[in-house]
Scaffold this active site. Sequence first.
Site, PDB file in Angstrom:
ATOM      1  N   CYS A 228      -4.763  52.895 -19.878  1.00  0.00           N
ATOM      2  CA  CYS A 228      -5.346  53.278 -21.161  1.00  0.00           C
ATOM      3  C   CYS A 228      -6.725  53.906 -20.969  1.00  0.00           C
ATOM      4  O   CYS A 228      -7.056  54.912 -21.592  1.00  0.00           O
ATOM      5  CB  CYS A 228      -5.428  52.069 -22.086  1.00  0.00           C
ATOM      6  SG  CYS A 228      -6.192  52.422 -23.684  1.00  0.00           S
TER       7      CYS A 228
ATOM      8  N   CYS B 272      -3.640  44.577 -25.691  1.00  0.00           N
ATOM      9  CA  CYS B 272      -3.943  44.884 -27.087  1.00  0.00           C
ATOM     10  C   CYS B 272      -2.704  44.976 -27.963  1.00  0.00           C
ATOM     11  O   CYS B 272      -2.694  44.487 -29.099  1.00  0.00           O
ATOM     12  CB  CYS B 272      -4.738  46.184 -27.163  1.00  0.00           C
ATOM     13  SG  CYS B 272      -3.894  47.633 -26.481  1.00  0.00           S
TER      14      CYS B 272
END
Length: 361
Positions: free
Chosen positions: A98, A194
């Site tokens: 990410c 997340c």
Amino acid sequence: MSNIMVGLSGGVDSSVAASRLVEDGHQVTGLFMKNWEEDDTADYCSATEDLKDAEETCQLLDIELKTINFSREYWERVFTGFVDEYRKGRTPNPDIVCNREIKFREFLDWAVSLGADCIATGHYARIDNARGNFKLLKGLDDNKDQSYFLYTLNQETLSRSCFPVGDMTKQAVRERARDLSLPVHDKKDSTGICFIGERKFMDFLKSYLPSDPGKISTLDGQTVGQHHGACYYTIGQRQGLGIGGGGEPWYVARKDVEKNLIYAVQGKQHPALLSSSLTAGDLHWISGKPPETPIHCMAKARYRQPDQRCRVSSAARRTIKVTFDKPQWGVATGQSIVFYDNETCIGGGVIHQTYNQDRIE
């Protein structure tokens, strides 16, 4: 004075990062990134609450907040690879991908296109610029240092990035947030991955990788339990094995995804849980070129561990070999090994194979 766009997650670290930039006189704009929406409900996702916190922080700091949706890019560049790695029996780290693909590529490119000189995040890391040679340094707080997750950054991204809380401790960050009456001063830190949120990891994976029950065996082939699917488990895992009986706890020592088998051992210090060396690929060197090898340096084979002494050979090739001074516990393929020279992060790679003495795991 610089024009800086700061990624605001709705947490205390990025909020304090923004406040420090404002205090230093920069022209600051906040950006809230939405990276996940496949099952974006209040039960699993805190995006609505996080956006509200980011908005309140920007109002207090008197800066503009922009929002953008990178969900499609995240799905294509981060999540599909995450699922594929688990399908193959490896243990990936989506936070590292990410950072490489979303925060320091999509976000950075988007911010620059809007006129920003650089971007800022709440990472606990530092950047040193020695005459145009950028180095990634550990965060001042050893307990919060996040340079491990940033080893894929390069000279270009480092030249256009800053980490305003990298020279602070977590305690100092919270104290500053409290002094400024930031609404997130006592907000709990986010943990885990997340897009999984508060749900159980295996329950989430089952939505994308169907359950395939099989046997849990000892190293000599004795069946001691049943698993839900070999791909769901990682080396060193203790929780969720469901193996009864007395004695020491059981740990995952090996996996055979093709045969759908898990091999478990008793006792955290069992030799099968230790790796004396490994090979790694998908290499990245922050300076832009591989170091001359062999080199002796420090390394982390997982985030939450002290630096370990090792020897790295063949760094100019596509695959390196890393030999530890002392065998390491619970090293898993798919995770990253990251190298350090004192406080400087040199680079790293993805673990391809591990070796227990002379045996490939």
